[in-house]
Write a protein that holds these residues in place. Structure first.
Motif, mmCIF file in Angstrom:
data_model
loop_
_atom_site.group_PDB
_atom_site.id
_atom_site.type_symbol
_atom_site.label_atom_id
_atom_site.label_comp_id
_atom_site.label_asym_id
_atom_site.label_seq_id
_atom_site.Cartn_x
_atom_site.Cartn_y
_atom_site.Cartn_z
ATOM 1 N N SER A 95 1.071 -1.130 -0.044
ATOM 2 C CA SER A 95 0.097 0.046 -0.003
ATOM 3 C C SER A 95 0.971 1.179 -0.153
ATOM 4 O O SER A 95 1.891 1.159 0.571
ATOM 5 C CB SER A 95 -0.835 0.006 1.105
ATOM 6 N N ILE A 96 0.527 2.197 -0.834
ATOM 7 C CA ILE A 96 1.105 3.653 -0.859
ATOM 8 C C ILE A 96 0.278 4.666 -0.017
ATOM 9 O O ILE A 96 -0.837 4.554 -0.438
ATOM 10 C CB ILE A 96 1.467 3.934 -2.521
ATOM 11 N N LEU A 97 0.891 5.314 0.864
ATOM 12 C CA LEU A 97 0.256 5.982 1.759
ATOM 13 C C LEU A 97 0.744 7.622 1.093
ATOM 14 O O LEU A 97 2.077 7.914 1.447
ATOM 15 C CB LEU A 97 0.185 5.995 3.389
ATOM 16 N N ILE A 98 -0.222 8.454 0.920
ATOM 17 C CA ILE A 98 0.425 10.057 0.563
ATOM 18 C C ILE A 98 -0.295 10.706 1.760
ATOM 19 O O ILE A 98 -1.443 10.921 1.725
ATOM 20 C CB ILE A 98 -0.130 10.249 -0.750
ATOM 21 N N ILE A 99 0.587 11.224 2.714
ATOM 22 C CA ILE A 99 0.150 11.967 3.875
ATOM 23 C C ILE A 99 0.505 13.583 4.070
ATOM 24 O O ILE A 99 1.527 13.780 3.586
ATOM 25 C CB ILE A 99 0.685 11.210 5.049
ATOM 26 N N ASP A 100 -0.499 14.273 4.265
ATOM 27 C CA ASP A 100 -0.407 15.678 4.343
ATOM 28 C C ASP A 100 0.231 15.950 5.753
ATOM 29 O O ASP A 100 -0.119 15.146 6.682
ATOM 30 C CB ASP A 100 -1.427 16.511 3.800
ATOM 31 N N ARG A 101 0.451 17.272 5.913
ATOM 32 C CA ARG A 101 0.716 17.624 7.471
ATOM 33 C C ARG A 101 -0.241 17.678 8.277
ATOM 34 O O ARG A 101 -0.237 17.672 9.440
ATOM 35 C CB ARG A 101 1.332 19.366 7.534
ATOM 36 N N GLY A 102 -1.593 17.526 7.907
ATOM 37 C CA GLY A 102 -2.647 17.332 8.820
ATOM 38 C C GLY A 102 -2.861 15.961 9.186
ATOM 39 O O GLY A 102 -3.582 15.648 9.945
ATOM 40 N N GLY A 103 -2.272 14.930 8.679
ATOM 41 C CA GLY A 103 -2.402 13.458 8.956
ATOM 42 C C GLY A 103 -3.481 13.021 7.909
ATOM 43 O O GLY A 103 -3.813 11.823 8.220
ATOM 44 N N LEU B 234 4.007 0.546 2.465
ATOM 45 C CA LEU B 234 3.784 -0.627 3.358
ATOM 46 C C LEU B 234 3.767 -1.773 2.586
ATOM 47 O O LEU B 234 3.006 -2.182 1.741
ATOM 48 C CB LEU B 234 2.473 -0.367 4.276
ATOM 49 N N SER B 235 4.736 -2.754 2.778
ATOM 50 C CA SER B 235 5.010 -3.894 2.073
ATOM 51 C C SER B 235 4.931 -5.096 2.990
ATOM 52 O O SER B 235 5.504 -5.146 3.928
ATOM 53 C CB SER B 235 6.242 -3.755 1.090
ATOM 54 N N THR B 236 4.118 -6.258 2.445
ATOM 55 C CA THR B 236 4.061 -7.575 3.167
ATOM 56 C C THR B 236 4.814 -8.584 2.162
ATOM 57 O O THR B 236 4.978 -9.707 2.540
ATOM 58 C CB THR B 236 2.800 -7.934 3.444
ATOM 59 N N GLY B 237 5.509 -8.175 1.293
ATOM 60 C CA GLY B 237 6.319 -9.130 0.287
ATOM 61 C C GLY B 237 7.312 -10.000 0.856
ATOM 62 O O GLY B 237 7.538 -11.143 0.596
ATOM 63 N N PHE B 238 8.160 -9.479 1.722
ATOM 64 C CA PHE B 238 9.299 -10.098 2.353
ATOM 65 C C PHE B 238 8.676 -11.349 3.175
ATOM 66 O O PHE B 238 9.016 -12.196 3.207
ATOM 67 C CB PHE B 238 10.024 -9.041 3.428
ATOM 68 N N GLN B 239 7.758 -10.891 4.044
ATOM 69 C CA GLN B 239 6.876 -12.113 4.615
ATOM 70 C C GLN B 239 6.547 -13.125 3.870
ATOM 71 O O GLN B 239 6.589 -14.329 4.109
ATOM 72 C CB GLN B 239 5.690 -11.636 5.787
ATOM 73 N N ARG B 240 5.643 -12.924 2.919
ATOM 74 C CA ARG B 240 5.408 -13.969 2.042
ATOM 75 C C ARG B 240 6.457 -14.742 1.252
ATOM 76 O O ARG B 240 6.452 -15.941 1.321
ATOM 77 C CB ARG B 240 4.515 -13.557 0.870
#
Length: 527
Positions: free
Chosen positions: A106-114, A173-179
């Motif tokens: 998942s890609i998260l694009i976060i501004d300063r307000g959260g 956020l990546s779960t590829g390593f666990q898989r």
């Protein structure tokens, strides 16, 4: 149920369990091989898993972190391009969905307000996402960073960077390593299962092969125990079991030969005992009932005496052989006149030579025929034992160190052996050779001789070859006793013989009256 019934039920259950265990091979080679194989595999894979968890896992994590960092930089480049070109949020979302693997990132694009925009389908609630963002230190570092974050949901690789041109935080956020790591673990588990199955099959096949060979040896040994020495264990392998089978076959051959010699020995002893006993019984019965005239009784009594002496000789040989086998056969060394012993012995055996129609000749005896001489007081004691100081040899004497009784037994056996295999009218040659430290005696006949193989085996107990010794009487232990007596004296007996050319036996004794003769005798005996 009574106590007796419980015991019977427990016993039957134990017997059934033992029968099942025997059928399954529990306690046998198969079970032991399987246990060893499985134990080896368990230890091997345990060590492998420990190493792979540390080394392979760390290597996979490092590589995955590098990949995630590179993908984060590409994502930031895409976002910067979209910002310059004025892309809408829907266009950005659509573009990122094309490059983000579903269910893995998942890609998260976060501004300063959260507030954030999420692209991807990592199955995490918002609370966990915010916890991961906080754990990764978002907002506190201007540099790009990649971290391994653990929580109750699992392990995640969190890559983040602040983009000044966008005034946004971009988080991956990546779960590829666990898989990937689970996939490696699944492959390891599959390899373990295959290895265990192969190990069981190989152990079963190898144990059947080995137990089949061992069972053949066990059955062969049982046949040997029943006296069936002609049985052969078939095993052509050159490994240790093949060598064991060959040793068992050779042992069976030796035991069979020994058993045959024992039977021949019993047959010969029975014949040698029955013949003189029959003669003695017949002659005494004839004398007692008056069948034999009184004027001829002395002649038959002398024959009876000879047969009695023959019986005594046979019994003496049997007792000596029994002492040899029990390790109780000893010699008592003393100084004695070897030449005088030979003269006396041949004189006593003149009637035996006449009975066999064989002559004898003496060579090498000092002084020729035996002459009577007065013994000084105490001389007999000096000749019969080791007590007292050694005396110097007088003219006509050949003093040696040895047991005179046992050495006379040697000479009797050699002379009787020579007479037994000599044709009528032939001569037995007795020679005494005197050296500075040893005196050697040889007995040579003009009889049928022996082959090289027969000459090598004549010292074996009960040995009687068909050609050289069969049909000539005797029990086959006389020469064995001769060799044992001479071995006890530290003397080696030699035999030279050719078929049809007669045989010669020769042995040597340490001279007495010389400096260190007792030490020489002891050293020879130890050898």
């Amino acid at each position: 149920m009574s106590a007796g019934g419980l015991k019977d039920a427990a016993r039957r259950l134990g017997e059934r369990a033992a029968a099942v265990a025997r059928r399954l091979g529990v306690g046998g080679i198969f079970a032991k091989l399987l246990l060893i194989s499985l134990s080896t595999l368990a230890v091997t894979f345990l060590v492998y898993n420990l190493l792979s968890s540390q080394l392979v896992g760390r290597d996979m994590l490092d590589r995955r972190q590098g990949v995630e960092g590179a993908e984060l930089r590409r994502t930031i480049t895409l976002l910067e391009t979209a910002a310059r070109d004025g892309w809408s949020d829907d266009s950005i979302r659509t573009a990122l969905q094309l490059v983000v693997p579903p269910q893995m990132k998942s890609i998260l694009i976060i501004d300063r307000g959260g507030r954030y925009m999420q692209i991807g389908q990592v199955p995490l609630p918002e609370s966990d996402i915010r916890e991961l963002i906080a754990s990764a230190g978002i907002g506190r570092s201007p540099e790009a960073r990649t971290e391994m974050v653990k929580n109750d949901s699992g392990k995640y690789i969190v890559s983040s960077q602040y983009v000044p041109s966008l005034d946004r935080y971009v988080v991956s956020l990546s779960t590829g390593f666990q898989r990937e790591f689970r996939r490696v673990q699944n492959l390891n588990a599959l390899a373990i299962g295959i290895a265990i199955a192969v190990s069981v099959l190989v152990s079963w096949a190898f144990s059947r092969y080995m137990t089949r060979r061992i069972r053949r040896m066990s059955l062969g040994a049982e046949q040997f125990a029943k006296g069936r020495f002609e049985t052969k264990i078939a095993d052509r392998s050159t490994d240790e079991l093949g060598q064991l089978a060959g040793s068992l076959n050779r042992m069976a051959g030796d035991l069979g030969a020994l058993e045959q010699m024992r039977r021949d020995f019993l047959a010969n002893v029975s014949h040698d005992l029955r013949s003189p006993l029959t003669s003695i019984h017949g002659y005494l019965e004839a004398i007692l009932d008056g069948t034999v005239p009184r004027d001829k009784a002395d002649r038959y009594l002398r024959i009876t005496q000879d047969q009695t002496a023959r019986l005594m000789k046979l019994v003496s040989d049997l007792l000596d052989m029994s002492k040899i086998e029990a390790g109780q056969f000893d010699v008592v060394p003393a100084e004695f006149d070897l030449a005088d012993m030979i003269r006396l012995l041949l004189s006593r055996m003149e009637s035996t030579f006449s009975h066999h129609s064989v002559r004898y000749e003496i060579a090498g005896l000092p002084g020729g025929e035996r002459r009577e001489r007065a013994e000084p007081e105490g001389a007999e004691a000096g000749k019969a034992g080791t007590a007292g100081a050694p005396r110097a040899a007088e003219p006509g004497e050949v003093l040696v160190v040895g047991d005179p009784h046992r050495l006379e037994q040697v000479m009797v056996n050699l002379l009787q052996n020579a007479m037994a295999f000599s044709p009528h009218g032939s001569t037995v040659h007795v020679t005494l050779e005197c050296g500075p430290d040893r005196a050697c005696v040889s007995v040579r006949d003009e009889g049928i001789g022996m082959s090289e193989e027969q000459a090598r085996r004549i010292w074996e107990r009960f040995y009687k070859s068909d050609e050289a010794r069969g049909g000539r009487g005797g029990t086959g232990i006389g020469l064995s006793i001769v060799k044992h007596i001479l071995d006890a004296h530290g003397s080696r007996i030699e035999v030279r013989s050719e078929p049809g050319q007669g045989s010669e036996f020769r042995f040597c004794l340490v001279r007495a009256g010389l400096a260190g003769s007792d030490e020489q005798y002891r050293e020879s005996s130890e050898k």
